[in-house]
Design a protein around this motif. Structure first.
Motif, mmCIF file in Angstrom:
data_model
loop_
_atom_site.group_PDB
_atom_site.id
_atom_site.type_symbol
_atom_site.label_atom_id
_atom_site.label_comp_id
_atom_site.label_asym_id
_atom_site.label_seq_id
_atom_site.Cartn_x
_atom_site.Cartn_y
_atom_site.Cartn_z
ATOM 1 N N ILE A 135 0.565 58.578 11.355
ATOM 2 C CA ILE A 135 -0.527 59.507 11.051
ATOM 3 C C ILE A 135 -0.283 60.796 11.840
ATOM 4 O O ILE A 135 -0.135 60.766 13.065
ATOM 5 N N ILE A 136 -0.229 61.925 11.127
ATOM 6 C CA ILE A 136 -0.005 63.210 11.802
ATOM 7 C C ILE A 136 -1.276 64.061 11.841
ATOM 8 O O ILE A 136 -1.324 65.072 12.536
ATOM 9 N N GLN A 137 -2.294 63.638 11.088
ATOM 10 C CA GLN A 137 -3.570 64.350 11.114
ATOM 11 C C GLN A 137 -4.652 63.381 10.669
ATOM 12 O O GLN A 137 -4.481 62.675 9.672
ATOM 13 N N ALA A 138 -5.750 63.320 11.431
ATOM 14 C CA ALA A 138 -6.852 62.417 11.099
ATOM 15 C C ALA A 138 -8.159 63.141 11.358
ATOM 16 O O ALA A 138 -8.332 63.782 12.399
ATOM 17 N N ARG A 139 -9.059 63.027 10.390
ATOM 18 C CA ARG A 139 -10.369 63.661 10.527
ATOM 19 C C ARG A 139 -11.364 62.866 9.706
ATOM 20 O O ARG A 139 -11.213 62.738 8.495
ATOM 21 N N ALA A 140 -12.369 62.306 10.407
ATOM 22 C CA ALA A 140 -13.379 61.469 9.755
ATOM 23 C C ALA A 140 -12.669 60.328 9.022
ATOM 24 O O ALA A 140 -11.916 59.562 9.631
ATOM 25 N N ASP A 141 -12.891 60.196 7.703
ATOM 26 C CA ASP A 141 -12.243 59.114 6.948
ATOM 27 C C ASP A 141 -11.101 59.649 6.085
ATOM 28 O O ASP A 141 -10.767 59.067 5.054
ATOM 29 N N MET A 142 -10.482 60.754 6.496
ATOM 30 C CA MET A 142 -9.342 61.308 5.784
ATOM 31 C C MET A 142 -8.184 61.455 6.761
ATOM 32 O O MET A 142 -8.394 61.656 7.962
ATOM 33 N N ALA A 143 -6.950 61.323 6.228
ATOM 34 C CA ALA A 143 -5.783 61.381 7.106
ATOM 35 C C ALA A 143 -4.582 61.872 6.318
ATOM 36 O O ALA A 143 -4.549 61.842 5.083
ATOM 37 N N ARG A 144 -3.561 62.320 7.072
ATOM 38 C CA ARG A 144 -2.291 62.758 6.499
ATOM 39 C C ARG A 144 -1.181 62.007 7.222
ATOM 40 O O ARG A 144 -1.206 61.882 8.449
ATOM 41 N N ALA A 145 -0.198 61.489 6.449
ATOM 42 C CA ALA A 145 0.881 60.681 7.010
ATOM 43 C C ALA A 145 2.215 61.380 6.817
ATOM 44 O O ALA A 145 2.369 62.268 5.964
ATOM 45 N N SER A 146 3.209 60.953 7.618
ATOM 46 C CA SER A 146 4.530 61.594 7.606
ATOM 47 C C SER A 146 5.489 60.926 6.622
ATOM 48 O O SER A 146 6.702 61.008 6.781
ATOM 49 N N VAL A 147 4.984 60.237 5.612
ATOM 50 C CA VAL A 147 5.816 59.639 4.560
ATOM 51 C C VAL A 147 5.337 60.179 3.222
ATOM 52 O O VAL A 147 4.136 60.378 3.012
ATOM 53 N N GLY A 148 6.302 60.453 2.315
ATOM 54 C CA GLY A 148 5.942 61.010 1.021
ATOM 55 C C GLY A 148 6.731 60.372 -0.102
ATOM 56 O O GLY A 148 7.177 59.216 -0.019
ATOM 57 N N SER A 149 6.920 61.156 -1.151
ATOM 58 C CA SER A 149 7.587 60.615 -2.336
ATOM 59 C C SER A 149 9.032 60.225 -2.045
ATOM 60 O O SER A 149 9.594 59.350 -2.715
ATOM 61 N N THR B 129 6.981 65.683 -0.864
ATOM 62 C CA THR B 129 8.246 64.982 -0.626
ATOM 63 C C THR B 129 8.227 64.209 0.687
ATOM 64 O O THR B 129 8.675 63.056 0.743
ATOM 65 N N LYS B 130 7.682 64.826 1.727
ATOM 66 C CA LYS B 130 7.751 64.204 3.047
ATOM 67 C C LYS B 130 6.393 63.805 3.608
ATOM 68 O O LYS B 130 6.328 63.246 4.700
ATOM 69 N N GLU B 131 5.309 64.108 2.900
ATOM 70 C CA GLU B 131 3.982 63.795 3.424
ATOM 71 C C GLU B 131 3.093 63.248 2.320
ATOM 72 O O GLU B 131 3.373 63.439 1.124
ATOM 73 N N SER B 132 2.035 62.594 2.753
ATOM 74 C CA SER B 132 1.016 62.107 1.825
ATOM 75 C C SER B 132 -0.328 62.200 2.528
ATOM 76 O O SER B 132 -0.413 62.125 3.754
ATOM 77 N N ALA B 133 -1.376 62.365 1.728
ATOM 78 C CA ALA B 133 -2.724 62.496 2.285
ATOM 79 C C ALA B 133 -3.692 61.754 1.389
ATOM 80 O O ALA B 133 -3.457 61.582 0.189
ATOM 81 N N GLY B 134 -4.793 61.300 1.997
ATOM 82 C CA GLY B 134 -5.789 60.578 1.215
ATOM 83 C C GLY B 134 -6.939 60.114 2.083
ATOM 84 O O GLY B 134 -7.132 60.585 3.208
ATOM 85 N N LEU C 159 -10.932 50.330 12.294
ATOM 86 C CA LEU C 159 -10.990 51.167 13.489
ATOM 87 C C LEU C 159 -10.941 52.633 13.068
ATOM 88 O O LEU C 159 -10.632 52.939 11.910
ATOM 89 N N GLU C 160 -11.208 53.512 14.002
ATOM 90 C CA GLU C 160 -11.092 54.942 13.749
ATOM 91 C C GLU C 160 -9.617 55.335 13.801
ATOM 92 O O GLU C 160 -8.928 55.079 14.798
ATOM 93 N N ALA C 161 -9.103 55.911 12.710
ATOM 94 C CA ALA C 161 -7.694 56.295 12.669
ATOM 95 C C ALA C 161 -7.425 57.416 13.660
ATOM 96 O O ALA C 161 -8.246 58.320 13.844
ATOM 97 N N LYS C 162 -6.248 57.340 14.306
ATOM 98 C CA LYS C 162 -5.852 58.346 15.285
ATOM 99 C C LYS C 162 -4.433 58.812 14.988
ATOM 100 O O LYS C 162 -3.647 58.104 14.346
ATOM 101 N N VAL C 163 -4.123 60.012 15.473
ATOM 102 C CA VAL C 163 -2.759 60.522 15.340
ATOM 103 C C VAL C 163 -1.815 59.596 16.108
ATOM 104 O O VAL C 163 -2.073 59.242 17.260
ATOM 105 N N GLY C 164 -0.714 59.186 15.451
ATOM 106 C CA GLY C 164 0.243 58.279 16.073
ATOM 107 C C GLY C 164 0.168 56.867 15.534
ATOM 108 O O GLY C 164 1.082 56.061 15.778
ATOM 109 N N ASP C 165 -0.915 56.513 14.808
ATOM 110 C CA ASP C 165 -0.988 55.189 14.191
ATOM 111 C C ASP C 165 0.131 55.044 13.156
ATOM 112 O O ASP C 165 0.517 56.012 12.490
ATOM 113 N N GLN C 166 0.661 53.810 13.013
ATOM 114 C CA GLN C 166 1.787 53.551 12.121
ATOM 115 C C GLN C 166 1.302 53.352 10.683
ATOM 116 O O GLN C 166 0.316 52.652 10.436
#
Length: 270
Positions: free
Chosen positions: A202-216, A245-250, A257-264
């Motif tokens: 997880i590279i960005q987390a806010r409330a119940d939304m997050a962005r991850a470092s894996v993409g298409s 290509t390299k990121e995904s969000a949703g 638990l509350e998602a945090k930056v650095g979660d796998q």
């Protein structure tokens, strides 16, 4: 000689007797006239009136002094009365404050206000979370628009360059042998479910939304539900709504638990 002496002595005695009679006679005082008597009577009355007026003035001065003293005493009494009334009011307030019914009413009112404040705080938290969702959505839309704008700018630049370049006959190009696409590089295995998988974070987390470092490039597509781990503990699932290509969000669903930056974030290999 004897006769002459006797005659002289007799004459002296006679003269002395006459002088004595004249000295014994007193003059008769003269009677005043009616006008003089009236004037004397008026003078006596005026003197009496003046004396009575002086006495009356002295009595008035004494009365004024007593009146001023009475006013001072009355003011002091009024001050004492006001102080007594104030003390009585304070005592009544203290007695009213000791009334159990009033104390209970005040306690109930305070509890009601506290509950209302808590409810308002919860509403503000909900509004804050909604605003954060809207902000994250707008950020995603802005990123998509920026990418689209960059793509169009590149296309315009390519077309402009092609328009400025004179047309030449293209040289025959030997078909290139297609090279196999490089396999996605997996990150260092981290604690999580067993089995082959590509892992991001997880590279960005806010409330119940997050962005991850894996993409298409790692096989992620819209609609996937990617598990999120913190160590061996499941945080929740990332329901993918946008993929690059390299990121995904949703949205994070089934959150534990509350998602945090650095979660796998785990992308199972299919």
């Amino acid at each position: 000689m004897n006769r002459a002496m006797i005659a002289l002595l007799a004459g002296a005695l006679l003269a002395g007797c006459q002088e004595t009679r004249l000295s014994d006679v007193k003059p008769v005082p003269a009677q005043p006239s009616p006008a003089q008597a009236k004037a004397q009577r008026l003078e006596a009355e005026n003197a009496d009136l003046a004396q009575r007026l002086t006495q009356a003035r002295q009595e008035c001065a004494a009365l004024e002094t007593r009146l001023a003293q009475s006013g001072t005493d009355a003011q002091a009494l009024r001050t004492e009365l006001q102080a007594a009334k104030a003390d009585s009011a304070r005592q009544k307030e203290l007695l009213a404050a000791l009334d159990p019914a009033r104390v209970q009413a005040q306690l109930t009112e305070a509890q009601t206000k506290s509950q209302a404040a808590d409810e308002q705080s919860r509403k503000w938290e909900i509004q804050k979370a909604q605003l954060e969702k809207d902000l994250l959505r707008q950020e995603r839309e802005l990123a998509v628009l920026r990418a689209e704008l960059a793509r169009r700018d590149a296309e315009v630049a390519r077309l402009q360059a092609a328009a400025r370049t004179p047309a030449v006959k293209p040289a025959p190009v030997k078909p290139a042998t297609p090279k196999p696409a490089p396999a996605p590089v997996a990150t260092r295995p981290a604690p999580g479910p067993a089995g082959p998988a590509i892992r991001g974070e997880i590279i960005q987390a806010r409330a119940d939304m997050a962005r991850a470092s894996v993409g298409s490039a790692a096989g992620v597509k819209q609609g996937d539900k990617l598990p999120i781990y913190r160590g061996q503990q499941l945080v929740g699932y990332l329901h993918v709504a946008e993929v690059t290509t390299k990121e995904s969000a949703g949205f994070i669903v089934d959150r534990k638990l509350e998602a945090k930056v650095g979660d796998q974030v785990v992308v199972p290999l299919k």
